[in-house]
Motif scaffolding. Structure first.
Motif, PDB file in Angstrom:
ATOM      1  N   VAL A   1       0.971  -1.226  -0.165  1.00  0.00           N
ATOM      2  CA  VAL A   1      -0.082  -0.074  -0.083  1.00  0.00           C
ATOM      3  C   VAL A   1       0.935   1.077  -0.122  1.00  0.00           C
ATOM      4  CG1 VAL A   1      -1.985   1.193   1.259  1.00  0.00           C
ATOM      5  CG2 VAL A   1      -1.585  -1.130   1.325  1.00  0.00           C
ATOM      6  N   TYR A   2       0.768   1.840  -0.898  1.00  0.00           N
ATOM      7  CA  TYR A   2       1.493   3.221  -1.120  1.00  0.00           C
ATOM      8  C   TYR A   2       0.750   4.468  -0.538  1.00  0.00           C
ATOM      9  CZ  TYR A   2       5.125   0.773  -4.106  1.00  0.00           C
ATOM     10  OH  TYR A   2       6.228  -0.196  -4.287  1.00  0.00           O
ATOM     11  N   VAL A   3       1.056   4.993   0.455  1.00  0.00           N
ATOM     12  CA  VAL A   3       0.511   6.059   1.134  1.00  0.00           C
ATOM     13  C   VAL A   3       1.078   7.405   0.879  1.00  0.00           C
ATOM     14  CG1 VAL A   3      -0.166   7.079   3.341  1.00  0.00           C
ATOM     15  CG2 VAL A   3      -0.484   4.591   3.056  1.00  0.00           C
ATOM     16  N   LEU A   4       0.550   8.149  -0.068  1.00  0.00           N
ATOM     17  CA  LEU A   4       0.879   9.507  -0.235  1.00  0.00           C
ATOM     18  C   LEU A   4       0.207  10.716   0.251  1.00  0.00           C
ATOM     19  CD1 LEU A   4       2.145   7.452  -2.124  1.00  0.00           C
ATOM     20  CD2 LEU A   4       2.135   9.365  -4.033  1.00  0.00           C
ATOM     21  N   SER A   5       0.864  11.746   0.663  1.00  0.00           N
ATOM     22  CA  SER A   5       0.247  12.909   1.101  1.00  0.00           C
ATOM     23  C   SER A   5       1.097  14.243   0.916  1.00  0.00           C
ATOM     24  CB  SER A   5      -0.187  12.727   2.567  1.00  0.00           C
ATOM     25  OG  SER A   5      -0.691  13.891   2.926  1.00  0.00           O
ATOM     26  N   ASP A   6       0.211  15.365   0.798  1.00  0.00           N
ATOM     27  CA  ASP A   6       1.107  16.598   0.625  1.00  0.00           C
ATOM     28  C   ASP A   6       1.111  17.141   1.900  1.00  0.00           C
ATOM     29  OD1 ASP A   6      -1.475  17.284   0.731  1.00  0.00           O
ATOM     30  OD2 ASP A   6      -1.594  18.450  -1.171  1.00  0.00           O
TER      31      ASP A   6
ATOM     32  N   ILE B   1       3.158  -1.352   4.055  1.00  0.00           N
ATOM     33  CA  ILE B   1       2.510   0.026   3.934  1.00  0.00           C
ATOM     34  C   ILE B   1       4.098   0.957   3.451  1.00  0.00           C
ATOM     35  CG2 ILE B   1       1.791   2.360   4.853  1.00  0.00           C
ATOM     36  CD1 ILE B   1      -0.284   0.892   5.869  1.00  0.00           C
ATOM     37  N   LYS B   2       4.188   1.619   2.595  1.00  0.00           N
ATOM     38  CA  LYS B   2       4.919   2.726   2.217  1.00  0.00           C
ATOM     39  C   LYS B   2       4.776   3.999   2.460  1.00  0.00           C
ATOM     40  CE  LYS B   2       8.247  -0.940  -0.341  1.00  0.00           C
ATOM     41  NZ  LYS B   2       8.935  -1.028  -1.609  1.00  0.00           N
ATOM     42  N   LYS B   3       5.061   4.630   3.143  1.00  0.00           N
ATOM     43  CA  LYS B   3       4.451   6.097   3.336  1.00  0.00           C
ATOM     44  C   LYS B   3       5.251   7.247   2.695  1.00  0.00           C
ATOM     45  CE  LYS B   3       2.531   8.954   7.264  1.00  0.00           C
ATOM     46  NZ  LYS B   3       2.300   8.980   8.618  1.00  0.00           N
ATOM     47  N   TYR B   4       4.678   8.092   1.938  1.00  0.00           N
ATOM     48  CA  TYR B   4       5.518   9.294   1.378  1.00  0.00           C
ATOM     49  C   TYR B   4       4.792  10.468   1.482  1.00  0.00           C
ATOM     50  CZ  TYR B   4       7.914   5.613  -1.446  1.00  0.00           C
ATOM     51  OH  TYR B   4       8.382   4.526  -1.749  1.00  0.00           O
ATOM     52  N   PRO B   5       5.327  11.147   2.801  1.00  0.00           N
ATOM     53  CA  PRO B   5       4.426  12.576   3.129  1.00  0.00           C
ATOM     54  C   PRO B   5       5.307  13.730   2.383  1.00  0.00           C
ATOM     55  CG  PRO B   5       6.238  11.909   4.751  1.00  0.00           C
ATOM     56  CD  PRO B   5       6.291  10.937   3.902  1.00  0.00           C
TER      57      PRO B   5
ATOM     58  N   LYS C   1       8.557  13.980  -7.642  1.00  0.00           N
ATOM     59  CA  LYS C   1       8.649  13.024  -6.591  1.00  0.00           C
ATOM     60  C   LYS C   1       7.678  11.980  -6.933  1.00  0.00           C
ATOM     61  CE  LYS C   1       8.661  13.103  -1.569  1.00  0.00           C
ATOM     62  NZ  LYS C   1       8.969  13.788  -0.453  1.00  0.00           N
ATOM     63  N   ILE C   2       6.467  12.015  -7.591  1.00  0.00           N
ATOM     64  CA  ILE C   2       5.460  10.827  -7.898  1.00  0.00           C
ATOM     65  C   ILE C   2       6.231  10.159  -8.924  1.00  0.00           C
ATOM     66  CG2 ILE C   2       3.404  10.344  -9.385  1.00  0.00           C
ATOM     67  CD1 ILE C   2       2.183  12.811  -7.975  1.00  0.00           C
ATOM     68  N   ASP C   3       6.915  10.595  -9.855  1.00  0.00           N
ATOM     69  CA  ASP C   3       7.676   9.786 -10.935  1.00  0.00           C
ATOM     70  C   ASP C   3       8.542   8.935 -10.371  1.00  0.00           C
ATOM     71  OD1 ASP C   3       6.213  10.968 -12.830  1.00  0.00           O
ATOM     72  OD2 ASP C   3       7.820  12.391 -13.449  1.00  0.00           O
ATOM     73  N   ASN C   4       9.301   9.582  -9.074  1.00  0.00           N
ATOM     74  CA  ASN C   4      10.458   8.788  -8.491  1.00  0.00           C
ATOM     75  C   ASN C   4       9.649   7.659  -7.863  1.00  0.00           C
ATOM     76  OD1 ASN C   4      12.478  10.267  -9.418  1.00  0.00           O
ATOM     77  ND2 ASN C   4      12.548  11.667  -7.732  1.00  0.00           N
ATOM     78  N   ILE C   5       8.616   7.729  -7.150  1.00  0.00           N
ATOM     79  CA  ILE C   5       7.722   6.756  -6.202  1.00  0.00           C
ATOM     80  C   ILE C   5       7.439   5.586  -7.162  1.00  0.00           C
ATOM     81  CG2 ILE C   5       5.711   6.262  -4.971  1.00  0.00           C
ATOM     82  CD1 ILE C   5       5.983   9.199  -3.832  1.00  0.00           C
ATOM     83  N   MET C   6       7.167   6.172  -8.530  1.00  0.00           N
ATOM     84  CA  MET C   6       6.349   5.063  -9.474  1.00  0.00           C
ATOM     85  C   MET C   6       7.558   3.874  -9.669  1.00  0.00           C
ATOM     86  SD  MET C   6       3.366   5.029 -10.123  1.00  0.00           S
ATOM     87  CE  MET C   6       1.989   6.288  -9.539  1.00  0.00           C
TER      88      MET C   6
ATOM     89  N   ASP D   1      -1.008  11.220   7.853  1.00  0.00           N
ATOM     90  CA  ASP D   1      -1.520  10.184   8.846  1.00  0.00           C
ATOM     91  C   ASP D   1      -3.169   9.896   8.622  1.00  0.00           C
ATOM     92  OD1 ASP D   1       0.644  10.526  10.240  1.00  0.00           O
ATOM     93  OD2 ASP D   1      -0.394  11.961  11.810  1.00  0.00           O
ATOM     94  N   THR D   2      -3.761  10.647   8.179  1.00  0.00           N
ATOM     95  CA  THR D   2      -5.274  10.150   7.455  1.00  0.00           C
ATOM     96  C   THR D   2      -5.251   9.418   6.625  1.00  0.00           C
ATOM     97  OG1 THR D   2      -5.827  12.633   8.076  1.00  0.00           O
ATOM     98  CG2 THR D   2      -7.283  11.215   6.548  1.00  0.00           C
ATOM     99  N   ALA D   3      -4.401   9.556   5.344  1.00  0.00           N
ATOM    100  CA  ALA D   3      -4.297   8.463   4.594  1.00  0.00           C
ATOM    101  C   ALA D   3      -3.842   7.157   4.898  1.00  0.00           C
ATOM    102  CB  ALA D   3      -3.209   8.885   3.200  1.00  0.00           C
ATOM    103  N   GLU D   4      -2.937   7.086   6.111  1.00  0.00           N
ATOM    104  CA  GLU D   4      -2.258   5.800   6.645  1.00  0.00           C
ATOM    105  C   GLU D   4      -3.409   5.114   7.349  1.00  0.00           C
ATOM    106  OE1 GLU D   4       1.395   4.186   9.022  1.00  0.00           O
ATOM    107  OE2 GLU D   4       1.065   6.508   9.088  1.00  0.00           O
ATOM    108  N   GLN D   5      -4.196   5.973   7.975  1.00  0.00           N
ATOM    109  CA  GLN D   5      -5.291   5.416   9.028  1.00  0.00           C
ATOM    110  C   GLN D   5      -6.318   4.788   7.957  1.00  0.00           C
ATOM    111  OE1 GLN D   5      -6.778   8.368  11.662  1.00  0.00           O
ATOM    112  NE2 GLN D   5      -4.762   8.615  12.556  1.00  0.00           N
ATOM    113  N   VAL D   6      -6.850   5.471   6.928  1.00  0.00           N
ATOM    114  CA  VAL D   6      -7.552   4.878   5.829  1.00  0.00           C
ATOM    115  C   VAL D   6      -7.188   3.494   5.391  1.00  0.00           C
ATOM    116  CG1 VAL D   6      -8.934   5.191   3.687  1.00  0.00           C
ATOM    117  CG2 VAL D   6      -8.734   6.734   5.456  1.00  0.00           C
ATOM    118  N   ALA D   7      -5.856   3.595   5.027  1.00  0.00           N
ATOM    119  CA  ALA D   7      -5.252   2.268   4.455  1.00  0.00           C
ATOM    120  C   ALA D   7      -4.988   1.053   5.381  1.00  0.00           C
ATOM    121  CB  ALA D   7      -3.773   2.733   3.734  1.00  0.00           C
TER     122      ALA D   7
END
Length: 269
Positions: A7-12, A36-40, A47-52, A16-22
């Motif tokens: 589960v890739y959790v991303l936020s700007d 879970i891999k979290k990217y705040p 940055k999105i390209d690098n995560i992909m 925390d909200t996205a991680e809790q939902v995930a």
């Protein structure tokens, strides 16, 4: 059925909200294992390209809270292109609120975190004002954002508490003739110190009412006209020595006085 997935959790913001939902969602599927891999603070397309890079679309799912519309739409487009499942936590909610309120969102990231920080700063400031109220501990002068000085019943305490609710750490120090002035008053920048003066006749009435409420003798020095004039003269002398700005509190509401204090502090800093 997929046994292992990421589960890739991303936020700007902090995410925390996205991680809790995930986590709440993923935990419903006991037959599968997940990571879970979290990217705040995802605030750029790069940055999105690098995560992909190097992820497997078949065992990946994205959960994200990105309020920046351009970045959110960019991530969505890539997920669709690579056939990656995704959950956009914010967009559907924002669309519903926009339709309900007939108003566009600010799309400012981290608002909840900022509200939390503001709340805890306010609590800290209120606790500070209580701890150092009425000269209880002059050491607080060195830690304060604002130092209020004045005679008794010149609205030091209510003004301190009001300013505390504006996130200012405030100490108030009574100026009493015959009592030693805290040496710390001469160690802090005078731009932090605000003197409070009040018309003698008003001060007499305020103190007489205080005496009446307390059920004390109306003949005490506290309400003596002569003593009040001496106190105010002494307080003015100390304020001149310090060289601090002075506010006349006569007939002023606390809110009005607080705005004046804030304006003075902001102008001097």
């Amino acid at each position: 059925m997929i046994k292992d997935f990421v589960v890739y959790v991303l936020s700007d913001s902090v995410g925390d909200t996205a991680e809790q939902v995930a986590r709440a969602s993923a935990e419903q599927y006991q037959a599968s294992n997940y990571e879970i891999k979290k990217y705040p603070y995802v605030e750029s397309k790069l940055k999105i390209d690098n995560i992909m890079e190097d992820l497997d679309p078949k065992n990946s799912i994205f959960v994200y809270t990105i309020v920046n519309q351009e970045i959110s739409e960019y991530l969505q487009a890539i997920c669709q292109e690579k056939e990656i499942h995704y959950i956009d936590v914010m967009t559907e909610s924002l669309n519903a609120f926009t339709e309900f309120l007939n108003e566009e969102p600010t799309r400012e990231s981290g608002i909840i975190r900022k509200l939390d920080e503001d709340y805890f700063k306010r609590v800290e400031a209120v606790e500070f004002a209580v701890k150092y109220d009425d000269g209880k501990d002059p050491r607080g002068i060195l830690k304060a954002d604002i130092v209020l000085i004045g005679v008794s019943r010149s609205s030091k305490t209510p003004l301190s508490m009001y300013l505390a609710h504006k996130n200012y750490k405030v100490v108030n120090i009574p100026l009493v003739k015959g009592a030693k002035v805290p040496e710390q008053l001469f160690e802090v920048p005078r731009k932090k110190i605000i003197g409070l003066m009040i018309d003698p006749s008003d001060l007499i009435e305020i103190r007489r009412e205080r005496i009446r409420v307390l059920g004390l003798d109306n003949s005490v020095d506290y309400v003596s006209v002569e003593k009040i004039y001496e106190e105010l003269e002494y307080a003015e002398k100390i304020m001149r020595k310090i060289g601090c700005p002075v506010i006349d509190m006569t007939k002023k509401a606390v809110e009005e006085a607080a705005n004046l204090v804030i304006d003075i502090i902001n102008d001097l800093n």
